[in-house]
Design a protein around this motif. Structure first.
Motif, PDB file in Angstrom:
ATOM      1  N   PHE A  16       0.819  -1.202   0.000  1.00 48.96           N
ATOM      2  CA  PHE A  16       0.000   0.000   0.000  1.00 48.96           C
ATOM      3  C   PHE A  16       0.858   1.259   0.000  1.00 48.96           C
ATOM      4  O   PHE A  16       0.553   2.236  -0.674  1.00 48.96           O
ATOM      5  CB  PHE A  16      -0.945  -0.023   1.203  1.00 48.96           C
ATOM      6  CG  PHE A  16      -1.914   1.120   1.253  1.00 48.96           C
ATOM      7  CD1 PHE A  16      -2.717   1.428   0.169  1.00 48.96           C
ATOM      8  CD2 PHE A  16      -2.045   1.870   2.400  1.00 48.96           C
ATOM      9  CE1 PHE A  16      -3.620   2.472   0.228  1.00 48.96           C
ATOM     10  CE2 PHE A  16      -2.948   2.915   2.474  1.00 48.96           C
ATOM     11  CZ  PHE A  16      -3.733   3.214   1.390  1.00 48.96           C
ATOM     12  N   GLY A  17       1.963   1.240   0.729  1.00 50.66           N
ATOM     13  CA  GLY A  17       2.866   2.397   0.762  1.00 50.66           C
ATOM     14  C   GLY A  17       3.402   2.733  -0.623  1.00 50.66           C
ATOM     15  O   GLY A  17       3.437   3.891  -1.030  1.00 50.66           O
ATOM     16  N   SER A  18       3.802   1.712  -1.361  1.00 48.06           N
ATOM     17  CA  SER A  18       4.294   1.924  -2.732  1.00 48.06           C
ATOM     18  C   SER A  18       3.187   2.462  -3.631  1.00 48.06           C
ATOM     19  O   SER A  18       3.423   3.329  -4.470  1.00 48.06           O
ATOM     20  CB  SER A  18       4.825   0.616  -3.305  1.00 48.06           C
ATOM     21  OG  SER A  18       5.927   0.182  -2.565  1.00 48.06           O
ATOM     22  N   TYR A  19       1.991   1.924  -3.438  1.00 48.88           N
ATOM     23  CA  TYR A  19       0.846   2.383  -4.224  1.00 48.88           C
ATOM     24  C   TYR A  19       0.601   3.873  -3.977  1.00 48.88           C
ATOM     25  O   TYR A  19       0.416   4.640  -4.917  1.00 48.88           O
ATOM     26  CB  TYR A  19      -0.396   1.566  -3.852  1.00 48.88           C
ATOM     27  CG  TYR A  19      -1.656   2.036  -4.521  1.00 48.88           C
ATOM     28  CD1 TYR A  19      -1.867   1.826  -5.880  1.00 48.88           C
ATOM     29  CD2 TYR A  19      -2.646   2.700  -3.798  1.00 48.88           C
ATOM     30  CE1 TYR A  19      -3.028   2.267  -6.500  1.00 48.88           C
ATOM     31  CE2 TYR A  19      -3.800   3.134  -4.406  1.00 48.88           C
ATOM     32  CZ  TYR A  19      -3.988   2.915  -5.756  1.00 48.88           C
ATOM     33  OH  TYR A  19      -5.140   3.354  -6.365  1.00 48.88           O
ATOM     34  N   MET A  20       0.631   4.294  -2.711  1.00 49.77           N
ATOM     35  CA  MET A  20       0.395   5.700  -2.382  1.00 49.77           C
ATOM     36  C   MET A  20       1.475   6.611  -2.959  1.00 49.77           C
ATOM     37  O   MET A  20       1.180   7.710  -3.415  1.00 49.77           O
ATOM     38  CB  MET A  20       0.319   5.899  -0.868  1.00 49.77           C
ATOM     39  CG  MET A  20      -0.954   5.372  -0.264  1.00 49.77           C
ATOM     40  SD  MET A  20      -1.108   5.804   1.472  1.00 49.77           S
ATOM     41  CE  MET A  20       0.271   4.919   2.176  1.00 49.77           C
ATOM     42  N   LYS A  21       2.718   6.137  -2.952  1.00 46.46           N
ATOM     43  CA  LYS A  21       3.817   6.953  -3.476  1.00 46.46           C
ATOM     44  C   LYS A  21       3.660   7.205  -4.969  1.00 46.46           C
ATOM     45  O   LYS A  21       4.081   8.236  -5.479  1.00 46.46           O
ATOM     46  CB  LYS A  21       5.155   6.284  -3.178  1.00 46.46           C
ATOM     47  CG  LYS A  21       5.521   6.349  -1.711  1.00 46.46           C
ATOM     48  CD  LYS A  21       6.808   5.620  -1.435  1.00 46.46           C
ATOM     49  CE  LYS A  21       7.110   5.640   0.063  1.00 46.46           C
ATOM     50  NZ  LYS A  21       8.330   4.907   0.385  1.00 46.46           N
ATOM     51  N   THR A  22       3.059   6.272  -5.671  1.00 47.35           N
ATOM     52  CA  THR A  22       2.788   6.432  -7.100  1.00 47.35           C
ATOM     53  C   THR A  22       1.511   7.234  -7.327  1.00 47.35           C
ATOM     54  O   THR A  22       1.450   8.086  -8.214  1.00 47.35           O
ATOM     55  CB  THR A  22       2.652   5.051  -7.767  1.00 47.35           C
ATOM     56  OG1 THR A  22       3.849   4.319  -7.551  1.00 47.35           O
ATOM     57  CG2 THR A  22       2.375   5.174  -9.245  1.00 47.35           C
ATOM     58  N   LEU A  23       0.501   6.954  -6.510  1.00 49.81           N
ATOM     59  CA  LEU A  23      -0.810   7.573  -6.689  1.00 49.81           C
ATOM     60  C   LEU A  23      -0.816   9.067  -6.393  1.00 49.81           C
ATOM     61  O   LEU A  23      -1.487   9.829  -7.088  1.00 49.81           O
ATOM     62  CB  LEU A  23      -1.834   6.859  -5.797  1.00 49.81           C
ATOM     63  CG  LEU A  23      -3.270   7.370  -5.852  1.00 49.81           C
ATOM     64  CD1 LEU A  23      -3.823   7.241  -7.266  1.00 49.81           C
ATOM     65  CD2 LEU A  23      -4.130   6.602  -4.865  1.00 49.81           C
ATOM     66  N   ALA A  24      -0.091   9.502  -5.389  1.00 47.24           N
ATOM     67  CA  ALA A  24      -0.123  10.923  -4.995  1.00 47.24           C
ATOM     68  C   ALA A  24       0.234  11.853  -6.153  1.00 47.24           C
ATOM     69  O   ALA A  24      -0.549  12.757  -6.480  1.00 47.24           O
ATOM     70  CB  ALA A  24       0.766  11.166  -3.781  1.00 47.24           C
ATOM     71  N   PRO A  25       1.392  11.677  -6.803  1.00 45.15           N
ATOM     72  CA  PRO A  25       1.711  12.587  -7.919  1.00 45.15           C
ATOM     73  C   PRO A  25       0.732  12.464  -9.084  1.00 45.15           C
ATOM     74  O   PRO A  25       0.408  13.455  -9.734  1.00 45.15           O
ATOM     75  CB  PRO A  25       3.114  12.182  -8.350  1.00 45.15           C
ATOM     76  CG  PRO A  25       3.631  11.234  -7.343  1.00 45.15           C
ATOM     77  CD  PRO A  25       2.482  10.775  -6.512  1.00 45.15           C
ATOM     78  N   GLU A  26       0.240  11.249  -9.327  1.00 43.74           N
ATOM     79  CA  GLU A  26      -0.752  11.052 -10.386  1.00 43.74           C
ATOM     80  C   GLU A  26      -2.037  11.807 -10.085  1.00 43.74           C
ATOM     81  O   GLU A  26      -2.758  12.195 -10.988  1.00 43.74           O
ATOM     82  CB  GLU A  26      -1.078   9.568 -10.554  1.00 43.74           C
ATOM     83  CG  GLU A  26       0.013   8.745 -11.174  1.00 43.74           C
ATOM     84  CD  GLU A  26      -0.338   7.266 -11.240  1.00 43.74           C
ATOM     85  OE1 GLU A  26      -1.452   6.873 -10.852  1.00 43.74           O
ATOM     86  OE2 GLU A  26       0.521   6.497 -11.684  1.00 43.74           O
ATOM     87  N   SER A  27      -2.324  11.992  -8.800  1.00 38.45           N
ATOM     88  CA  SER A  27      -3.534  12.688  -8.363  1.00 38.45           C
ATOM     89  C   SER A  27      -3.337  14.191  -8.255  1.00 38.45           C
ATOM     90  O   SER A  27      -4.248  14.914  -7.869  1.00 38.45           O
ATOM     91  CB  SER A  27      -3.982  12.149  -7.000  1.00 38.45           C
ATOM     92  OG  SER A  27      -4.283  10.770  -7.077  1.00 38.45           O
ATOM     93  N   GLY A  28      -2.140  14.677  -8.560  1.00 35.73           N
ATOM     94  CA  GLY A  28      -1.871  16.101  -8.471  1.00 35.73           C
ATOM     95  C   GLY A  28      -1.535  16.568  -7.071  1.00 35.73           C
ATOM     96  O   GLY A  28      -1.680  17.745  -6.752  1.00 35.73           O
TER      97      GLY A  28
END
Length: 75
Positions: A16-28
């Motif tokens: 989940f931590g890796s997912y969040m690290k990728t998702l945050a910049p993708e989400s602006g």
């Protein structure tokens, strides 16, 4: 705005931590901090709520059960 999202269980060891690290910049959003049970991001309300929704979907879809998340908003 700065959002601190406190998740109900350890999040770093299950992917989940890796997912969040990728998702945050993708989400602006700017990812400020990720710890075992909380994530701090900065950005606009809509982006942060979409990020939270997608995080909760990830938690549910990966069998971690319902995710009650506490959100602290710092303006």
């Amino acid at each position: 705005m700065v959002f601190e999202m406190v998740f109900p269980r350890e999040t770093l060891r299950n992917g989940f931590g890796s997912y969040m690290k990728t998702l945050a910049p993708e989400s602006g959003l700017e990812l400020i901090e990720v710890s075992g049970s909380a994530t701090v991001v900065e950005g606009e309300w809509e982006s942060a709520m979409d990020f939270l929704r997608r995080c909760q979907e990830y938690i549910f879809d990966h069998g971690f059960g319902p995710a009650v998340t506490t959100v602290h908003i710092h303006s």
